[in-house]
Design a protein around this motif. Structure first.
Motif, PDB file in Angstrom:
ATOM      1  N   HIS A  33      -8.423  -7.945   5.916  1.00 57.40           N
ATOM      2  CA  HIS A  33      -7.780  -6.860   6.381  1.00 57.40           C
ATOM      3  C   HIS A  33      -8.547  -6.234   7.588  1.00 57.40           C
ATOM      4  O   HIS A  33      -9.738  -6.614   7.851  1.00 57.40           O
ATOM      5  CB  HIS A  33      -7.711  -5.801   5.389  1.00 57.40           C
ATOM      6  N   GLN A  81      -0.729  11.002   3.281  1.00 57.35           N
ATOM      7  CA  GLN A  81      -1.372  11.168   2.146  1.00 57.35           C
ATOM      8  C   GLN A  81      -1.434  12.764   1.717  1.00 57.35           C
ATOM      9  O   GLN A  81      -1.573  13.482   2.683  1.00 57.35           O
ATOM     10  CB  GLN A  81      -2.871  10.552   2.178  1.00 57.35           C
ATOM     11  N   ASP A  88      -8.271   8.792   6.719  1.00 56.28           N
ATOM     12  CA  ASP A  88      -7.819   7.458   6.865  1.00 56.28           C
ATOM     13  C   ASP A  88      -6.428   7.379   7.153  1.00 56.28           C
ATOM     14  O   ASP A  88      -5.706   7.407   6.224  1.00 56.28           O
ATOM     15  CB  ASP A  88      -8.333   6.726   5.505  1.00 56.28           C
ATOM     16  N   SER A  93      -4.675   4.536   7.814  1.00 58.21           N
ATOM     17  CA  SER A  93      -4.186   3.030   7.562  1.00 58.21           C
ATOM     18  C   SER A  93      -3.227   3.139   6.376  1.00 58.21           C
ATOM     19  O   SER A  93      -2.442   2.004   6.460  1.00 58.21           O
ATOM     20  CB  SER A  93      -5.398   2.285   7.489  1.00 58.21           C
ATOM     21  N   ASP A  94      -3.153   3.949   5.590  1.00 67.71           N
ATOM     22  CA  ASP A  94      -1.913   3.882   4.472  1.00 67.71           C
ATOM     23  C   ASP A  94      -0.939   5.016   4.594  1.00 67.71           C
ATOM     24  O   ASP A  94      -0.391   5.221   3.782  1.00 67.71           O
ATOM     25  CB  ASP A  94      -2.974   4.204   3.374  1.00 67.71           C
TER      26      ASP A  94
END
Length: 89
Positions: free
Chosen positions: A22, A52, A46, A48-49
């Motif tokens: 990853h 949120q 973050d 990357s997801d």
């Protein structure tokens, strides 16, 4: 033949462990004001997801802040909203 143990790779800038399969997390620093005390706080987001919502304590007054952020399709931070526990979302 000597077999050496595999040690986790550590991302140079964040200090986080990176899985070889990853990419490193896309962390973005964002500064905003606490909805309780009004002091400027620093958040590490973050991206990357994707979008949120999570709870993070204010680094000044220690009250729980609901953090909601969104990212672009390219994975860049688009918006950050901070809410107190009494705010209606």
């Amino acid at each position: 033949m000597t077999v050496w143990p595999e040690y986790p790779t550590i991302h140079r800038q964040t200090g986080l462990h990176v899985d070889a399969d990853h990419e490193a997390p896309m962390l973005t620093e964002h500064q905003d004001r606490c909805p309780y005390c009004g002091e400027t706080i620093s958040l590490l987001v973050d991206c990357s997801d994707g979008a949120q919502t999570y709870i993070e304590d204010c680094e000044v007054c220690c009250r729980p802040i609901q953090v909601r952020f969104s990212v672009t399709e390219a994975g860049e931070l688009q918006s950050v909203d901070l809410f107190s526990e009494t705010d209606v979302i």
